[in-house]
Write a protein that holds these residues in place. Structure first.
Motif, PDB file in Angstrom:
ATOM      1  N   LEU A  69      70.309  25.655  71.529  1.00  5.61           N
ATOM      2  CA  LEU A  69      70.272  26.331  70.239  1.00  5.61           C
ATOM      3  C   LEU A  69      70.602  27.808  70.435  1.00  5.61           C
ATOM      4  CD1 LEU A  69      69.457  25.568  67.262  1.00  5.61           C
ATOM      5  CD2 LEU A  69      67.246  26.612  67.775  1.00  5.61           C
ATOM      6  N   PRO A  70      71.509  28.371  69.623  1.00  2.00           N
ATOM      7  CA  PRO A  70      71.804  29.802  69.758  1.00  2.00           C
ATOM      8  C   PRO A  70      70.558  30.655  69.585  1.00  2.00           C
ATOM      9  CG  PRO A  70      73.416  28.715  68.339  1.00  2.00           C
ATOM     10  CD  PRO A  70      72.319  27.721  68.588  1.00  2.00           C
ATOM     11  N   GLY A  71      70.596  31.845  70.148  1.00  2.00           N
ATOM     12  CA  GLY A  71      69.429  32.717  70.087  1.00  2.00           C
ATOM     13  C   GLY A  71      69.292  33.488  68.793  1.00  2.00           C
ATOM     14  N   ARG A  72      70.318  33.515  67.969  1.00  2.00           N
ATOM     15  CA  ARG A  72      70.248  34.238  66.699  1.00  2.00           C
ATOM     16  C   ARG A  72      71.314  33.689  65.754  1.00  2.00           C
ATOM     17  NH1 ARG A  72      71.782  38.024  70.400  1.00  2.00           N
ATOM     18  NH2 ARG A  72      74.042  38.266  70.580  1.00  2.00           N
ATOM     19  N   TRP A  73      71.202  34.144  64.500  1.00  2.00           N
ATOM     20  CA  TRP A  73      72.161  33.775  63.447  1.00  2.00           C
ATOM     21  C   TRP A  73      72.177  32.274  63.173  1.00  2.00           C
ATOM     22  CZ3 TRP A  73      75.961  37.267  66.438  1.00  2.00           C
ATOM     23  CH2 TRP A  73      75.710  38.613  66.116  1.00  2.00           C
ATOM     24  N   VAL A  74      71.060  31.609  63.398  1.00  2.00           N
ATOM     25  CA  VAL A  74      70.923  30.211  62.999  1.00  2.00           C
ATOM     26  C   VAL A  74      70.236  30.205  61.631  1.00  2.00           C
ATOM     27  CG1 VAL A  74      69.845  27.988  63.505  1.00  2.00           C
ATOM     28  CG2 VAL A  74      70.867  29.336  65.348  1.00  2.00           C
ATOM     29  N   ASP A  75      70.938  29.732  60.621  1.00  2.00           N
ATOM     30  CA  ASP A  75      70.416  29.797  59.257  1.00  2.00           C
ATOM     31  C   ASP A  75      69.660  28.538  58.857  1.00  2.00           C
ATOM     32  OD1 ASP A  75      71.527  32.432  58.367  1.00  2.00           O
ATOM     33  OD2 ASP A  75      73.379  31.436  58.968  1.00  2.00           O
ATOM     34  N   TRP A  76      69.901  27.433  59.536  1.00  3.35           N
ATOM     35  CA  TRP A  76      69.079  26.240  59.374  1.00  3.35           C
ATOM     36  C   TRP A  76      69.295  25.345  60.573  1.00  3.35           C
ATOM     37  CZ3 TRP A  76      65.100  25.711  56.359  1.00  3.35           C
ATOM     38  CH2 TRP A  76      64.450  24.473  56.297  1.00  3.35           C
ATOM     39  N   GLU A  77      68.235  24.650  60.964  1.00  2.00           N
ATOM     40  CA  GLU A  77      68.351  23.687  62.065  1.00  2.00           C
ATOM     41  C   GLU A  77      67.545  22.441  61.738  1.00  2.00           C
ATOM     42  OE1 GLU A  77      65.692  24.512  65.630  1.00  2.00           O
ATOM     43  OE2 GLU A  77      65.725  26.505  64.686  1.00  2.00           O
ATOM     44  N   ASN A  78      68.022  21.324  62.213  1.00  2.00           N
ATOM     45  CA  ASN A  78      67.288  20.060  62.168  1.00  2.00           C
ATOM     46  C   ASN A  78      66.966  19.657  63.595  1.00  2.00           C
ATOM     47  OD1 ASN A  78      67.589  19.708  59.325  1.00  2.00           O
ATOM     48  ND2 ASN A  78      69.660  18.936  59.643  1.00  2.00           N
ATOM     49  N   ARG A  79      65.752  19.219  63.825  1.00  2.00           N
ATOM     50  CA  ARG A  79      65.369  18.737  65.158  1.00  2.00           C
ATOM     51  C   ARG A  79      65.129  17.236  65.172  1.00  2.00           C
ATOM     52  NH1 ARG A  79      61.304  23.602  67.270  1.00  2.00           N
ATOM     53  NH2 ARG A  79      62.736  25.336  66.762  1.00  2.00           N
ATOM     54  N   HIS A  80      65.177  16.626  63.987  1.00  2.00           N
ATOM     55  CA  HIS A  80      64.967  15.185  63.875  1.00  2.00           C
ATOM     56  C   HIS A  80      66.001  14.605  62.914  1.00  2.00           C
ATOM     57  CE1 HIS A  80      62.753  11.372  63.807  1.00  2.00           C
ATOM     58  NE2 HIS A  80      62.966  11.361  62.499  1.00  2.00           N
ATOM     59  N   PRO A  81      66.664  13.521  63.217  1.00  2.00           N
ATOM     60  CA  PRO A  81      66.473  12.687  64.415  1.00  2.00           C
ATOM     61  C   PRO A  81      67.136  13.249  65.666  1.00  2.00           C
ATOM     62  CG  PRO A  81      68.173  11.749  63.034  1.00  2.00           C
ATOM     63  CD  PRO A  81      67.623  12.920  62.276  1.00  2.00           C
ATOM     64  N   SER A  82      68.046  14.236  65.506  1.00  2.00           N
ATOM     65  CA  SER A  82      68.644  14.912  66.654  1.00  2.00           C
ATOM     66  C   SER A  82      68.953  16.346  66.246  1.00  2.00           C
ATOM     67  CB  SER A  82      69.917  14.191  67.106  1.00  2.00           C
ATOM     68  OG  SER A  82      70.889  14.186  66.074  1.00  2.00           O
ATOM     69  N   LEU A  83      69.208  17.187  67.235  1.00  2.00           N
ATOM     70  CA  LEU A  83      69.421  18.605  66.970  1.00  2.00           C
ATOM     71  C   LEU A  83      70.748  18.845  66.267  1.00  2.00           C
ATOM     72  CD1 LEU A  83      68.477  21.562  67.372  1.00  2.00           C
ATOM     73  CD2 LEU A  83      69.785  21.573  69.501  1.00  2.00           C
ATOM     74  N   SER A  84      70.701  19.581  65.169  1.00  2.00           N
ATOM     75  CA  SER A  84      71.893  20.094  64.504  1.00  2.00           C
ATOM     76  C   SER A  84      71.528  21.446  63.900  1.00  2.00           C
ATOM     77  CB  SER A  84      72.400  19.132  63.428  1.00  2.00           C
ATOM     78  OG  SER A  84      71.415  18.924  62.432  1.00  2.00           O
ATOM     79  N   TRP A  85      72.511  22.302  63.718  1.00  2.00           N
ATOM     80  CA  TRP A  85      72.233  23.633  63.199  1.00  2.00           C
ATOM     81  C   TRP A  85      73.480  24.203  62.522  1.00  2.00           C
ATOM     82  CZ3 TRP A  85      75.484  27.284  65.191  1.00  2.00           C
ATOM     83  CH2 TRP A  85      76.044  27.010  66.438  1.00  2.00           C
TER      84      TRP A  85
END
Length: 350
Positions: free
Chosen positions: A199-215
């Motif tokens: 996962l990037p260290g900054r400028w991530v405006d939304w992330e999903n961790r389930h069922p798999s990582l997306s951002w």
């Protein structure tokens, strides 16, 4: 889709010094174990070559990592020089200090601090090198650099992850000037140790961790609401696209192509992580989205998507321009002051 990389050039003195520094002893130490917070030795040698280190210099490195880069710098500066290595992770600095000490290196010392602030107590520095990407060129580095000093650091060319170049900067009368840039970049500089390297260290405006990582990272984040509704909706559109077509033959070099739209400064620029090792870059608005994926597809919310039309225009313009190499862009440093810090943003112009 082919992914090209710039040629690696290592200066003779750096290659000679590297022969005396046991890289694997640092990266895969018998007692500490291997460290994932490390840079490929050949890229370390490339960027140290660009740094033009000479014996007797005072050098600051930001990002201790395994300790290998610091050991190489210590060899180049010699007994009359000094290397200061900074990292936010005490585990890395403690172990690097111990390994350096056991190897008899007494001209390097590692400190656990936020490297974007430098370390004034050991300044001024003749050279500064960073193995992490700050959000902008920190003013603190210029304040701690000697006149005519050099900085080699990755810098973002837009407020999005994974859109960086390694930049060589010379200072004159307290002002920075870009001498050259090359494709590449390292882990984002963060205020605390980073465990999740996917996962990037900054400028991530939304992330999903389930069922798999997306951002997702959107350049129009300032227009989104406090619930990140736009970012969430855009990510969902791209995870479940209604339109797809092959990108092979359209964009032959995905990493290089990204600099073309970045040079437009378009506020619709969007970076997405659709899964492990599958980045995508393109355009979005609160109502549309279209990206080119790293694995060779164009995906969009619909065949009539306004963002798809913009994406296609970027591709067409880039191809019509002859797929310009990175050297065709003119880098410039723009003064900046905000919550991200005080310093200079790096921007590219065609």
């Amino acid at each position: 889709m082919t992914i090209s990389a710039p040629p690696i050039t290592v200066a003779p003195n750096v290659a000679e010094a590297a022969e005396t520094v046991p890289a694997r002893h640092y990266t895969h130490h018998d007692e500490r174990g291997h460290t994932v917070h490390r840079t490929n030795p050949i890229y370390v040698q490339r960027d140290v070559s660009s740094l033009d280190v000479a014996e007797g210099m005072n050098v600051l490195e930001v990002g201790t990592g395994s300790g290998y880069s610091g050991a190489l710098l210590a060899r180049l500066t010699g007994a009359s020089g000094r290397v200061t290595s900074l990292d936010i992770d005490p585990y890395l600095t403690r172990w690097a200090n111990l390994i350096h000490h056991r190897r008899g290196l007494d001209n390097i010392r590692c400190f656990t601090v936020d490297g974007t602030a430098g370390l004034p107590s050991r300044a001024p520095y003749d050279r500064i090198v960073a193995w992490c990407t700050p959000p902008l060129l920190p003013a603190a580095w210029l304040d701690q650099l000697t006149e005519d000093g050099l900085i080699v650091t990755p810098l973002p060319v837009a407020a999005l992850p994974h859109l960086t170049v390694v930049t060589r900067i010379r200072t004159a009368q307290g002002q920075p000037a870009v001498e050259n840039v090359t494709t590449g970049g390292y882990i984002d500089a963060t205020a605390s140790p980073k465990a999740d390297l996917d996962l990037p260290g900054r400028w991530v405006d939304w992330e999903n961790r389930h069922p798999s990582l997306s951002w997702i990272s959107i350049a129009w984040r300032d227009r989104d609401d406090w619930q990140h509704t736009g970012a969430r909706a855009t990510l969902n559109r791209l995870l479940n696209p209604n339109y797809s077509e092959p990108a092979d033959g359209v964009v032959q070099d995905w990493p290089l192509w990204k600099y073309w739209p970045a040079a437009t400064g378009d506020p619709g620029m969007t970076m997405v992580g659709l899964g492990p090792e599958n980045l995508a870059f393109g355009h979005s608005t609160p109502d549309s989205a279209a990206v080119i994926t790293q694995d060779g597809r164009i995906i969009a919310d619909s065949a009539e998507s306004p963002s798809l039309a913009i994406l296609r225009s970027w591709i067409s313009d880039w191809n019509d321009a002859g797929c310009p190499p990175r050297e065709s862009y003119e880098p410039s440093l723009v003064p900046h002051s905000s919550h991200a810090g005080t310093g200079w943003d790096l921007r590219l112009r065609r």
